[in-house]
Design an enzyme around this catalytic site. Structure first.
Site, PDB file in Angstrom:
ATOM      1  CE  LYS A 209      -3.844   0.189   2.592  1.00 58.58           C
ATOM      2  NZ  LYS A 209      -4.750   0.420   3.737  1.00 58.58           N
ATOM      3  CD  GLU A 215       8.926  -7.451   6.484  1.00 62.02           C
ATOM      4  OE1 GLU A 215       8.766  -7.846   7.635  1.00 62.02           O
ATOM      5  OE2 GLU A 215       8.495  -6.345   6.067  1.00 62.02           O
ATOM      6  N   GLY A 269      -5.232  -4.329   5.474  1.00 66.42           N
ATOM      7  CA  GLY A 269      -4.425  -5.301   4.737  1.00 66.42           C
ATOM      8  C   GLY A 269      -4.934  -6.718   4.828  1.00 66.42           C
ATOM      9  NE  ARG A 270      -6.639  -7.495  11.041  1.00 65.86           N
ATOM     10  CZ  ARG A 270      -6.196  -6.281  11.346  1.00 65.86           C
ATOM     11  NH1 ARG A 270      -5.168  -5.777  10.705  1.00 65.86           N
ATOM     12  NH2 ARG A 270      -6.784  -5.561  12.280  1.00 65.86           N
ATOM     13  CD  GLU A 355      -2.022  -7.848  11.515  1.00 68.36           C
ATOM     14  OE1 GLU A 355      -0.857  -8.286  11.509  1.00 68.36           O
ATOM     15  OE2 GLU A 355      -2.568  -7.388  10.494  1.00 68.36           O
ATOM     16  CG  HIS A 386      -2.948 -39.929  10.460  1.00 69.02           C
ATOM     17  ND1 HIS A 386      -2.880 -41.294  10.713  1.00 69.02           N
ATOM     18  CD2 HIS A 386      -4.030 -39.763   9.664  1.00 69.02           C
ATOM     19  CE1 HIS A 386      -3.864 -41.900  10.084  1.00 69.02           C
ATOM     20  NE2 HIS A 386      -4.588 -40.999   9.436  1.00 69.02           N
ATOM     21  CE  LYS A 514       5.680  -3.768   9.971  1.00 64.39           C
ATOM     22  NZ  LYS A 514       4.697  -3.001   9.201  1.00 64.39           N
TER      23      LYS A 514
END
Length: 547
Positions: A209, A215, A269-270, A355, A386, A514
């Protein structure tokens, strides 16, 4: 209009639920089923091609009635209206929360600051459609004139998890393009992806954005350097596109402004896969299927917005979650989709849930005095059976679990699907009833086990049962049903946040790490360690000495 500040523990419904919990905490679900053969009829919801059975929960009608009273006292109905109307409900960032607008119909009117944003949304959708068709049909080509074969989505968090989950989920509908995802700043990750790619036929979608995410920019720079080993700077414009609001930084990177897909600050964002962040989904399965995903979500939006709370799927699942989290003390919920296609659903919902609702301060700015948030985890069945089902069946923790299954398989292999679904149904039944001492002893008698051996083994073979589950049974995994399923969980998160009196749509907790990382990066570059706690200093010095 802002959301009201209502501490849920001060409501009459909460106090009544605490008293009711004393009656219910040792209630046997098996006994309740024995006493009432209409229980499943009473505690299930049917909507479109979804059936949601919540009868295998430690509840009776009084539980549901009190939870509904809690929703009403928390002014959930009013909050839903504000959510859909574009009110500033993300107050700490002074923003509306309107990811639902991204899947609204073209004739809708949804206003932000007095302006209808729907025409703008459809303008971007049209741009996604045209771009997708050009790439898929081979009309848009790379710098040597070859059509694209591969697409790399470069993003992190919501710019990665949502698209990656949806592309994986819709693999059956995949077209001729191969989609890859680069997210982690770990250089080994990006290098593993690019070593398999041909720069002449690869399209890169940078999703950020602000176009400042460390990253994403680091990975983008690494990929651009790799690309420029084969191409010229002017070729960047043919191979790189961006989903961003920062036109200046994007164009400085070498991206053509015409190849920038805008975002809005009223989309978190999410919750952004419905926007141009979902460009890689559209490229993977074609725009028509991407549009079906949006239509499915919109249909769930309308259900959530209009259905009475006692017939409302997201509201019901959210209230049950609060029942276990705040009264039974359950700290986590498992999510088990019985399809390998949904293997990334739990990681996606981890971000969306944890979040959003990982908050310890109420909307009044004061620390809360009750539990918020739930830990979400899971893996597809039958793999998970399993792996960690032992803990759910016989462990000391109460872990409410959602089982998600489909009536029809996509490839039509009935033999496999019948075996898969027999496990799906068996596990919820096993978690409900468990296995009694008498049942285990009867098995031992049938096997002819010695009395000594039987006596030793008996306690290890008993299952207490009474483990709560919800069963979501959907006709088929399609783009549309996937859209509805994701929207269902989005709205569940919203309901929980309203009742817990927290702001679900900010994420200040992400920022501190951050900030510290930036200052530590300077120390690593300068090889000079500043004062920290003794542990951090010791570790940094060891790292620098052995680097």
């Amino acid at each position: 209009m802002a959301l009201q500040n209502i501490n849920p523990t001060t409501t009459l419904a909460w106090q009544n639920l605490q008293k009711h919990f004393q009656e219910m905490q040792n209630a046997s679900m098996s006994a309740m089923f024995s006493e009432d053969n209409t229980r499943a009829t009473q505690f299930h919801l049917q909507w479109n091609d979804f059936v949601v059975d919540y009868s295998k929960n430690i509840i009776n009608q009084k539980t549901i009635d009190l939870l509904l009273e809690l929703a009403n006292e928390a002014q959930l109905k009013e909050a839903i209206a504000k959510y859909f109307d574009g009110d500033i409900i993300n107050q700490t960032e002074n923003r509306a929360v309107l990811h639902t607008a991204l899947r609204a119909t073209a004739t809708s009117s949804i206003k932000v600051d007095g302006k209808n944003v729907v025409p703008e949304i459809y303008e971007v959708k049209n741009k996604i459609k045209n771009f997708t068709n050009e790439v898929v049909n081979g009309d848009r080509k790379g710098f040597t004139g070859k059509p694209f074969t591969d697409v790399v989505n470069i993003g992190i968090g919501g710019s990665d998890l949502g698209p990656a989950m949806a592309v994986e989920a819709l693999q059956f509908y995949k077209n001729n393009l191969n989609i890859h995802f680069v997210s982690n700043v770990d250089g080994d990750h990006v290098n593993e992806i690019i070593k398999k790619l041909n720069p002449e036929t690869t399209l890169f979608v940078i999703v950020s954005k602000t176009f400042t995410t460390q990253e994403t920019l680091t990975n983008s720079e690494t990929i651009r350097k790799w690309f420029l080993q084969s191409a010229k700077q002017e070729d960047v414009a043919k191979h790189f596109v961006a989903v961003s609001t920062n036109i200046k930084n994007v164009t400085e990177f070498g991206i053509n402004p015409e190849n920038v897909f805008p975002m809005w600050d009223w989309v978190g964002g999410r919750f952004s896969l419905w926007s141009a962040v979902g460009l890689s989904i559209s490229l993977a399965v074609g725009f028509d299927n991407f549009d079906e995903l949006l239509i499915g979500a919109n249909e769930m939006d309308n259900h959530f917005k209009t259905a009475d709370f006692d017939k409302n799927i997201p509201v019901t699942l959210a209230l049950l979650s609060i029942w276990y989290n705040n009264f039974f003390g359950s700290e986590s919920e498992a999510l088990i989709p019985y399809t390998q296609y949904l293997q990334k659903l739990a990681p996606y919902l981890q971000q969306a849930t944890m979040e959003s609702n990982g908050k310890s301060v109420g909307r009044d700015g004061k620390p809360v005095n009750y539990q918020t948030g739930t830990i979400i985890w899971g893996e597809p069945g039958t793999n998970s059976q399993h792996a960690f089902f032992q803990l759910i069946h016989q462990g000391t923790k109460l872990i409410p679990t959602d089982f998600i299954g489909f009536v029809k398989p996509l490839y039509g292999n009935e033999d496999h699907h019948d075996k898969l679904m027999s496990n799906f149904f068996a596990q919820t039944e096993a978690l409900l009833h468990g296995k009694t001492k008498e049942q285990v002893q009867a098995e031992f008698d049938k096997q002819g086990l010695s009395e000594e051996k039987a006596k030793f083994l008996l306690p290890f073979k008993i299952f207490s049962g009474n483990k709560p589950t919800n069963t979501i049974l959907i006709q088929k995994l399609t783009p549309k049903s996937l859209g509805s399923l994701i929207a269902l969980y989005e709205h569940k998160i919203f309901v929980q946040g309203i009742i817990w009196d927290i702001f679900s749509f900010d994420q200040w907790g992400v920022e501190l790490g951050k900030q510290l990382a930036n200052s530590i990066l300077e120390e690593i570059h300068s090889k000079k360690v500043n004062p920290h706690d003794s542990s951090t200093e010791f570790l940094l010095n060891h790292f620098l000495k052995n680097k």
